[in-house]
Design an enzyme around this catalytic site. Sequence first.
Site, PDB file in Angstrom:
ATOM      1  CG  ASP A 102       2.571  -4.722  -7.360  1.00 43.96           C
ATOM      2  OD1 ASP A 102       2.210  -4.664  -6.170  1.00 43.96           O
ATOM      3  OD2 ASP A 102       2.108  -3.969  -8.247  1.00 43.96           O
ATOM      4  CG  ASP A 103       3.682  -0.756  -9.562  1.00 44.09           C
ATOM      5  OD1 ASP A 103       3.084   0.313  -9.711  1.00 44.09           O
ATOM      6  OD2 ASP A 103       3.597  -1.429  -8.509  1.00 44.09           O
ATOM      7  CG  ASP A 106       7.344   2.056  -0.305  1.00 40.39           C
ATOM      8  OD1 ASP A 106       7.078   3.152  -0.784  1.00 40.39           O
ATOM      9  OD2 ASP A 106       8.034   1.919   0.729  1.00 40.39           O
TER      10      ASP A 106
HETATM   11  O1  LIG Z   1       5.035  -2.377  -0.540  1.00 36.51           O
HETATM   12  P1  LIG Z   1       3.845  -1.463  -0.237  1.00 36.51           P
HETATM   13  O2  LIG Z   1       4.170  -0.411   0.791  1.00 36.51           O
HETATM   14  O3  LIG Z   1       2.601  -2.210   0.043  1.00 36.51           O
HETATM   15  O4  LIG Z   1       3.608  -0.567  -1.563  1.00 36.51           O
HETATM   16  C1  LIG Z   1       3.661  -1.144  -2.826  1.00 36.51           C
HETATM   17  C2  LIG Z   1       2.276  -1.137  -3.450  1.00 36.51           C
HETATM   18  O5  LIG Z   1       1.779   0.226  -3.534  1.00 36.51           O
HETATM   19  C3  LIG Z   1       1.368   0.504  -4.859  1.00 36.51           C
HETATM   20  O6  LIG Z   1       0.026   0.105  -5.060  1.00 36.51           O
HETATM   21  P2  LIG Z   1      -1.229   0.969  -4.472  1.00 36.51           P
HETATM   22  O7  LIG Z   1      -1.570   0.332  -3.163  1.00 36.51           O
HETATM   23  O8  LIG Z   1      -0.835   2.395  -4.498  1.00 36.51           O
HETATM   24  O9  LIG Z   1      -2.399   0.679  -5.454  1.00 36.51           O
HETATM   25  P3  LIG Z   1      -2.393   0.717  -7.071  1.00 36.51           P
HETATM   26  O10 LIG Z   1      -1.351  -0.334  -7.503  1.00 36.51           O
HETATM   27  O11 LIG Z   1      -3.781   0.342  -7.408  1.00 36.51           O
HETATM   28  O12 LIG Z   1      -1.998   2.101  -7.473  1.00 36.51           O
HETATM   29  C4  LIG Z   1       2.233  -0.377  -5.718  1.00 36.51           C
HETATM   30  O13 LIG Z   1       1.599  -0.660  -6.964  1.00 36.51           O
HETATM   31  C5  LIG Z   1       2.370  -1.650  -4.886  1.00 36.51           C
HETATM   32  O14 LIG Z   1       1.305  -2.519  -5.135  1.00 36.51           O
HETATM   33  N1  LIG Z   2       3.722   5.748  -7.460  1.00 29.73           N
HETATM   34  C1  LIG Z   2       4.192   5.162  -6.337  1.00 29.73           C
HETATM   35  N2  LIG Z   2       3.359   4.443  -5.558  1.00 29.73           N
HETATM   36  C2  LIG Z   2       3.874   3.892  -4.449  1.00 29.73           C
HETATM   37  N3  LIG Z   2       3.272   3.132  -3.477  1.00 29.73           N
HETATM   38  C3  LIG Z   2       4.199   2.843  -2.558  1.00 29.73           C
HETATM   39  N4  LIG Z   2       5.404   3.368  -2.885  1.00 29.73           N
HETATM   40  C4  LIG Z   2       5.213   4.027  -4.067  1.00 29.73           C
HETATM   41  C5  LIG Z   2       6.080   4.809  -4.908  1.00 29.73           C
HETATM   42  O1  LIG Z   2       7.272   5.001  -4.660  1.00 29.73           O
HETATM   43  N5  LIG Z   2       5.503   5.347  -6.018  1.00 29.73           N
HETATM   44 MG   LIG Z   3      -0.144  -1.524  -6.411  1.00 31.43          MG
END
Ligand SMILES: O=P(O)(O)OC[C@H]1O[C@H](OP(=O)(O)OP(=O)(O)O)[C@H](O)[C@@H]1O
Ligand SMILES: Nc1nc2[nH]cnc2c(=O)[nH]1
Ligand SMILES: [Mg+2]
Length: 168
Positions: A102-103, A106
């Site tokens: 994952d990127d 959080d």
């Molecule tokens: O540790 P957490 O609090 O769960 O946050 C981390 C997740 O939040 C973001 O995804 P998002 O749910 O925004 O969806 P996306 O990747 O499709 O943008 C990010 O890419 C992680 O997958």
């Molecule tokens: N772009 C972005 N998405 C998130 N989702 C949870 N934390 C983050 C953050 O720091 N940046």
């Molecule tokens: Mg995500």
Amino acid sequence: MTDDRQNKAFPVSWDQFHRDARALAWRLAGAGPFEGIVCITRGGLVPAAIVARELGVRLIETVCIASYHDYTKQGEMQVLKPIADVVTAAAGEGGRGLLVIDDLVDTGKTARVVREMLPSAHFATVYAKPLGRPLIDTFITEVSQDTWIYFPWDMGLSFQPPIRDGVA
Ligand SMILES: O=P(O)(O)OC[C@H]1O[C@H](OP(=O)(O)OP(=O)(O)O)[C@H](O)[C@@H]1O
Ligand SMILES: Nc1nc2[nH]cnc2c(=O)[nH]1
Ligand SMILES: [Mg+2]
């Protein structure tokens, strides 16, 4: 920025993200070899493409999870697409030998949902915040919990007016 999760901003350029994702691939080269990659969409797509190229992994799966419905506030977690059987079958017990990418992590809520699916897989993110860090096996850069990371795919170049008024 109002939300206390956004006291600080950490904008990441494409160049910086590519360098950090390559650094992650370097770190992972020692932990492999991996049967396949499971990327958590959508944020995991770009780092998974970079790591797959660097480590020569060709079996690549997505697990589609939605949770942030208004960009900064996390709602309930929805698994839109699970991991295909062909991928779990290629791995050992509990997903051993698979690399989950994952990127960032959080709060850790997203990683925790995938950990339940693949408890023995290797979890890697490019960035990590303290709360979610314990769920991740390999990451590159830690940022504080009140930092909001802005990824290159969420940003664009914009005009910055000159510091001195009226001379543009
Ligand atoms: O540790 P957490 O609090 O769960 O946050 C981390 C997740 O939040 C973001 O995804 P998002 O749910 O925004 O969806 P996306 O990747 O499709 O943008 C990010 O890419 C992680 O997958
Ligand atoms: N772009 C972005 N998405 C998130 N989702 C949870 N934390 C983050 C953050 O720091 N940046
Ligand atoms: Mg995500």
